[in-house]
Scaffold this motif. Structure first.
Motif, short mmCIF file in Angstrom:
data_model
loop_
_atom_site.label_atom_id
_atom_site.label_comp_id
_atom_site.label_asym_id
_atom_site.label_seq_id
_atom_site.Cartn_x
_atom_site.Cartn_y
_atom_site.Cartn_z
N SER A 88 -11.31 4.50 11.22
CA SER A 88 -12.06 3.24 11.15
C SER A 88 -12.47 2.79 12.55
O SER A 88 -13.55 2.19 12.72
N SER A 123 -12.70 -0.61 6.22
CA SER A 123 -11.95 -1.23 7.32
C SER A 123 -12.90 -1.64 8.45
O SER A 123 -12.75 -2.72 9.04
N GLU A 127 -14.06 -5.33 10.15
CA GLU A 127 -14.05 -5.59 11.59
C GLU A 127 -15.39 -6.12 12.09
O GLU A 127 -15.44 -6.85 13.08
N ALA A 145 -7.59 1.53 2.59
CA ALA A 145 -7.99 0.48 3.53
C ALA A 145 -6.97 -0.65 3.56
O ALA A 145 -6.99 -1.49 4.47
N ALA A 148 -7.29 -4.64 4.64
CA ALA A 148 -8.67 -4.85 5.07
C ALA A 148 -9.59 -5.11 3.89
O ALA A 148 -10.65 -5.74 4.05
#
Length: 222
Positions: A88, A123, A127, A145, A148
């Motif tokens: 990720s 993920s 972010e 994940a 997330a």
């Protein structure tokens, strides 16, 4: 105008990751591919889907998520293919690279993840919610994940083979954790790699329609 095609390199914490960037004239979105375990940017399945997206006027970036050394080690030990943190991070670095590259800086980003690459894509979407407009998973492991999943802020399409029951159940459980609009599309008769006649074509069509609708206007892709 001609299709823009170039080999690119993305740096992540000192590691150089290779990629292939294709931008059709007038592209309104760029789709970043995150391949699955044991695969690479040369995956024939991902390249087939990417070709369909390019024909629809979408840009694509197919990335390796491991360096050549890491890939060689992974082929022997399998130590990196389930390292979702590492993978990720590489996807996130590629998203940032797209934001800095003159040809793609103004384009919204869609993510297409296969197998463990789906977890990496989700993920990374968590972010970079300001950059990622949607995520598509093909035969993915979104469950990897973890937490997330609750942080993803863009719509998600989960494509699963009808004859891939274990992965289908994992996708259903992961979908329950998503707080965003999402849909599970089941390809009848398809197994994990979508090798059955017409199965990958259906994946490409569903992904294309989802990505196109993500940038055509407000609302949930259908």
């Amino acid at each position: 105008m001609r299709v823009q095609s170039e080999a690119v390199s993305v740096t992540d914490e000192g590691s150089q990751i290779a990629g292939d960037l294709v931008i059709p004239p007038g592209a309104g979105e760029i789709v970043l591919f995150a391949h699955g375990s044991g695969s690479s940017r040369h995956s024939p399945r991902n390249r087939s889907v990417a070709s369909a997206l390019q024909d629809a006027g979408l840009g694509t970036l197919l990335m390796d998520l491991l360096t050549e050394h890491e890939d060689a080690m992974d082929a022997m030990t399998g130590e990196h293919r389930f390292d979702i943190g590492l993978l990720s991070g590489r996807v996130t670095a590629a998203i940032d690279w797209l934001g800095a590259h003159p040809a793609t800086a103004d384009l919204p980003v869609g993510l297409f993840g296969a197998s463990t690459g789906a977890a990496a894509a989700l993920s990374a979407a968590a972010e970079r919610p300001e950059r990622v407009v949607t995520v598509v998973s093909r035969g993915g492991r979104p469950d990897l994940a973890g937490d997330a999943l609750r942080l993803v802020r863009s719509p998600v399409l989960l494509i699963v083979g009808g004859d891939d029951p274990e992965v289908l159940q994992l996708n259903r459980e992961a979908a329950d954790l998503l707080a965003v609009p999402h849909r599970i599309h089941i390809v009848p008769g398809a197994t994990h790699l979508f090798e059955e006649p017409g199965a990958l074509d259906e994946v490409a069509e569903e992904a294309r329609d989802w990505f196109v609708s993500a940038v055509e206007g407000p609302g949930t892709p259908s």
